[in-house]
Design a protein around this motif. Structure first.
Motif, PDB file in Angstrom:
ATOM      1  N   VAL A 129       0.848  -1.333  -0.056  1.00 34.84           N
ATOM      2  CA  VAL A 129       0.005   0.100   0.075  1.00 34.84           C
ATOM      3  C   VAL A 129       0.785   1.311  -0.146  1.00 34.84           C
ATOM      4  O   VAL A 129       1.653   1.421   0.905  1.00 34.84           O
ATOM      5  CB  VAL A 129      -0.926   0.149   1.157  1.00 34.84           C
ATOM      6  N   VAL A 130       0.552   2.070  -1.071  1.00 38.97           N
ATOM      7  CA  VAL A 130       1.490   3.286  -0.993  1.00 38.97           C
ATOM      8  C   VAL A 130       0.397   4.566  -1.047  1.00 38.97           C
ATOM      9  O   VAL A 130      -0.558   4.446  -1.809  1.00 38.97           O
ATOM     10  CB  VAL A 130       2.221   3.419  -2.394  1.00 38.97           C
ATOM     11  N   GLY A 131       0.521   5.371   0.024  1.00 32.77           N
ATOM     12  CA  GLY A 131      -0.444   6.510  -0.029  1.00 32.77           C
ATOM     13  C   GLY A 131       0.229   7.932  -0.487  1.00 32.77           C
ATOM     14  O   GLY A 131       1.378   8.085  -0.667  1.00 32.77           O
ATOM     15  N   TRP A 132      -0.331   8.980  -0.304  1.00 26.03           N
ATOM     16  CA  TRP A 132      -0.043  10.487  -0.683  1.00 26.03           C
ATOM     17  C   TRP A 132       0.291  10.651  -2.026  1.00 26.03           C
ATOM     18  O   TRP A 132       1.200  11.691  -2.178  1.00 26.03           O
ATOM     19  CB  TRP A 132       0.926  10.423   0.279  1.00 26.03           C
ATOM     20  N   LEU A 133      -0.165   9.810  -3.023  1.00 23.53           N
ATOM     21  CA  LEU A 133       0.051  10.275  -4.288  1.00 23.53           C
ATOM     22  C   LEU A 133      -0.994  10.283  -5.052  1.00 23.53           C
ATOM     23  O   LEU A 133      -2.057   9.550  -5.059  1.00 23.53           O
ATOM     24  CB  LEU A 133       0.970   8.881  -4.929  1.00 23.53           C
ATOM     25  N   TRP A 134      -1.032  11.359  -6.066  1.00 27.50           N
ATOM     26  CA  TRP A 134      -2.372  11.702  -7.036  1.00 27.50           C
ATOM     27  C   TRP A 134      -1.727  11.687  -8.350  1.00 27.50           C
ATOM     28  O   TRP A 134      -0.748  12.341  -8.659  1.00 27.50           O
ATOM     29  CB  TRP A 134      -2.764  12.950  -6.305  1.00 27.50           C
ATOM     30  N   ALA A 135      -2.644  11.309  -9.166  1.00 30.56           N
ATOM     31  CA  ALA A 135      -2.565  11.543 -10.617  1.00 30.56           C
ATOM     32  C   ALA A 135      -1.240  10.997 -10.971  1.00 30.56           C
ATOM     33  O   ALA A 135      -0.532  10.200 -10.878  1.00 30.56           O
ATOM     34  CB  ALA A 135      -2.908  12.818 -10.989  1.00 30.56           C
ATOM     35  N   GLU A 136      -0.429  12.067 -11.828  1.00 26.76           N
ATOM     36  CA  GLU A 136       0.807  11.447 -12.388  1.00 26.76           C
ATOM     37  C   GLU A 136       1.624  11.029 -11.379  1.00 26.76           C
ATOM     38  O   GLU A 136       2.752  10.383 -11.668  1.00 26.76           O
ATOM     39  CB  GLU A 136       1.396  12.919 -13.210  1.00 26.76           C
ATOM     40  N   ALA A 137       1.739  11.583 -10.199  1.00 28.05           N
ATOM     41  CA  ALA A 137       2.549  11.200  -9.196  1.00 28.05           C
ATOM     42  C   ALA A 137       2.647   9.656  -8.879  1.00 28.05           C
ATOM     43  O   ALA A 137       3.340   9.259  -8.259  1.00 28.05           O
ATOM     44  CB  ALA A 137       2.467  12.031  -7.686  1.00 28.05           C
ATOM     45  N   LYS A 138       1.387   9.054  -9.069  1.00 26.45           N
ATOM     46  CA  LYS A 138       1.025   7.502  -8.677  1.00 26.45           C
ATOM     47  C   LYS A 138       1.924   6.796  -9.679  1.00 26.45           C
ATOM     48  O   LYS A 138       2.226   5.522  -9.321  1.00 26.45           O
ATOM     49  CB  LYS A 138      -0.344   7.473  -9.063  1.00 26.45           C
ATOM     50  N   GLY A 139       2.514   7.312 -10.795  1.00 26.53           N
ATOM     51  CA  GLY A 139       3.268   6.668 -11.687  1.00 26.53           C
ATOM     52  C   GLY A 139       4.708   6.162 -10.848  1.00 26.53           C
ATOM     53  O   GLY A 139       5.230   5.235 -11.248  1.00 26.53           O
ATOM     54  N   GLU A 140       4.873   7.142 -10.071  1.00 23.61           N
ATOM     55  CA  GLU A 140       6.321   6.889  -9.372  1.00 23.61           C
ATOM     56  C   GLU A 140       6.200   5.471  -8.653  1.00 23.61           C
ATOM     57  O   GLU A 140       7.099   4.591  -8.934  1.00 23.61           O
ATOM     58  CB  GLU A 140       6.577   7.648  -8.261  1.00 23.61           C
ATOM     59  N   ALA A 141       5.261   5.251  -7.890  1.00 26.92           N
ATOM     60  CA  ALA A 141       5.030   3.866  -6.935  1.00 26.92           C
ATOM     61  C   ALA A 141       4.740   2.723  -8.140  1.00 26.92           C
ATOM     62  O   ALA A 141       5.275   1.569  -7.834  1.00 26.92           O
ATOM     63  CB  ALA A 141       4.039   3.954  -6.350  1.00 26.92           C
ATOM     64  N   LEU A 142       3.981   3.059  -8.962  1.00 31.61           N
ATOM     65  CA  LEU A 142       3.710   2.102 -10.081  1.00 31.61           C
ATOM     66  C   LEU A 142       4.938   1.494 -10.618  1.00 31.61           C
ATOM     67  O   LEU A 142       5.179   0.203 -10.996  1.00 31.61           O
ATOM     68  CB  LEU A 142       2.743   2.435 -11.210  1.00 31.61           C
ATOM     69  N   ARG A 143       5.761   2.424 -11.147  1.00 34.93           N
ATOM     70  CA  ARG A 143       7.165   2.144 -11.667  1.00 34.93           C
ATOM     71  C   ARG A 143       8.001   1.323 -10.681  1.00 34.93           C
ATOM     72  O   ARG A 143       8.631   0.253 -11.253  1.00 34.93           O
ATOM     73  CB  ARG A 143       7.843   3.426 -12.281  1.00 34.93           C
ATOM     74  N   GLU A 144       8.138   1.739  -9.533  1.00 35.20           N
ATOM     75  CA  GLU A 144       8.864   1.170  -8.534  1.00 35.20           C
ATOM     76  C   GLU A 144       8.521  -0.277  -8.216  1.00 35.20           C
ATOM     77  O   GLU A 144       9.273  -1.218  -8.105  1.00 35.20           O
ATOM     78  CB  GLU A 144       8.561   1.873  -7.151  1.00 35.20           C
ATOM     79  N   TYR A 145       6.949  -0.595  -8.244  1.00 32.70           N
ATOM     80  CA  TYR A 145       6.660  -2.204  -8.181  1.00 32.70           C
ATOM     81  C   TYR A 145       6.436  -2.788  -9.292  1.00 32.70           C
ATOM     82  O   TYR A 145       6.249  -4.090  -9.348  1.00 32.70           O
ATOM     83  CB  TYR A 145       5.170  -1.956  -7.335  1.00 32.70           C
ATOM     84  N   GLY A 146       6.838  -2.088 -10.538  1.00 31.89           N
ATOM     85  CA  GLY A 146       6.699  -2.825 -11.689  1.00 31.89           C
ATOM     86  C   GLY A 146       5.348  -3.222 -12.365  1.00 31.89           C
ATOM     87  O   GLY A 146       5.357  -4.052 -12.876  1.00 31.89           O
ATOM     88  N   ALA A 147       4.391  -2.241 -11.994  1.00 26.79           N
ATOM     89  CA  ALA A 147       2.949  -2.587 -12.326  1.00 26.79           C
ATOM     90  C   ALA A 147       2.923  -2.441 -13.602  1.00 26.79           C
ATOM     91  O   ALA A 147       3.212  -1.290 -14.400  1.00 26.79           O
ATOM     92  CB  ALA A 147       2.210  -1.696 -11.420  1.00 26.79           C
ATOM     93  N   SER A 148       2.051  -3.242 -14.351  1.00 25.59           N
ATOM     94  CA  SER A 148       1.990  -3.074 -15.744  1.00 25.59           C
ATOM     95  C   SER A 148       0.422  -2.839 -16.024  1.00 25.59           C
ATOM     96  O   SER A 148       0.135  -2.746 -17.354  1.00 25.59           O
ATOM     97  CB  SER A 148       2.119  -4.444 -16.555  1.00 25.59           C
ATOM     98  N   VAL A 149      -0.316  -2.688 -15.122  1.00 25.79           N
ATOM     99  CA  VAL A 149      -1.766  -2.438 -15.218  1.00 25.79           C
ATOM    100  C   VAL A 149      -2.193  -1.517 -13.803  1.00 25.79           C
ATOM    101  O   VAL A 149      -1.759  -1.967 -12.893  1.00 25.79           O
ATOM    102  CB  VAL A 149      -2.521  -3.830 -15.086  1.00 25.79           C
ATOM    103  N   TYR A 150      -2.806  -0.508 -14.185  1.00 19.19           N
ATOM    104  CA  TYR A 150      -3.193   0.015 -13.175  1.00 19.19           C
ATOM    105  C   TYR A 150      -4.748   0.627 -13.076  1.00 19.19           C
ATOM    106  O   TYR A 150      -5.406   0.722 -14.106  1.00 19.19           O
ATOM    107  CB  TYR A 150      -2.681   1.669 -13.047  1.00 19.19           C
TER     108      TYR A 150
END
Length: 212
Positions: free
Chosen positions: A135-156
């Motif tokens: 679980v990663v909080g405090w991220l909105w819109a484009e900033a969510k991309g940071e966590a998604l890249r960090e975890y290697g998410a291919s789908v959001y």
């Protein structure tokens, strides 16, 4: 592949999920929290209106009701009051648990990426028995991309045009659910790759996606 351990799933995928109005219907809880904040401060907050525009950071909503110099104080007060008022009334969205389970059954990981205060996001998931891998909080819109890249998410998966932008920023496939403030047409116009009515359709979609 000969070098891969036999325990490795055939399809391994990391799927990101938004929280509010994607995995959880937090409207009853957030309404109660805003009403409590209003009562504590003596400042009118239209809680019914506030819950129609969930998604963006709390600061943006509070700015409609409080002067700039009080926003930081009100954020802290709201977040402190939130567990008492907002956790119990909040419900899982239809298909939420099944969506997380589908990712796990596919040998994948689920990561919740949300603008919500991270400790409160974790309280919601624990209360509802929704077991994400991170679980990663405090991220909105484009900033969510940071966590998604960090975890290697291919789908959001999310319900807001901001979630579509987050997926795009991460280079992930944007799967939108029309269960929040943005309707299907708005989500498609924003660039969502897939639009589902709700999460109940997600397991079947995921199975097709992984087969492809």
């Amino acid at each position: 592949m000969s070098g891969m351990p036999s325990s490795t799933p055939q399809h391994s995928v990391t799927v990101g999920f938004d929280l509010d109005m994607t995995l959880i219907d937090s409207r009853p809880g957030i309404k109660a929290a805003f009403e409590a904040l209003s009562a504590a401060t003596g400042t009118f907050v239209d809680a019914d209106l506030a819950i129609t525009r969930l998604g963006p950071p709390l600061e943006q909503e509070l700015a409609h009701w409080f002067p700039d110099e009080r926003i930081e104080e009100m954020v802290e007060m709201y977040r402190t009051m939130y567990p008492e008022y907002a956790i119990a009334p909040t419900l899982a969205m239809p298909g939420a648990r099944e969506a997380i389970a589908a990712v796990r059954q596919a040998g994948g990981r689920s990561v919740v990426v949300t603008a919500k205060h991270e400790p409160n996001a974790k309280l919601h998931l624990a209360h509802l028995g929704i077991e994400a891998d991170a679980v990663v909080g405090w991220l909105w819109a484009e900033a969510k991309g940071e966590a998604l890249r960090e975890y290697g998410a291919s789908v959001y998966v999310g319900d807001h045009t901001g979630d579509v932008r987050g997926a795009r920023t991460a280079g992930a496939l944007s799967v939108a659910v029309a269960t929040g403030p943005c309707d299907a047409e708005e989500l498609r116009t924003a660039g969502a790759d897939v639009v589902l009515d709700d999460l109940t359709a997600f397991p079947e979609w995921l199975a097709r996606h992984l087969e492809g």
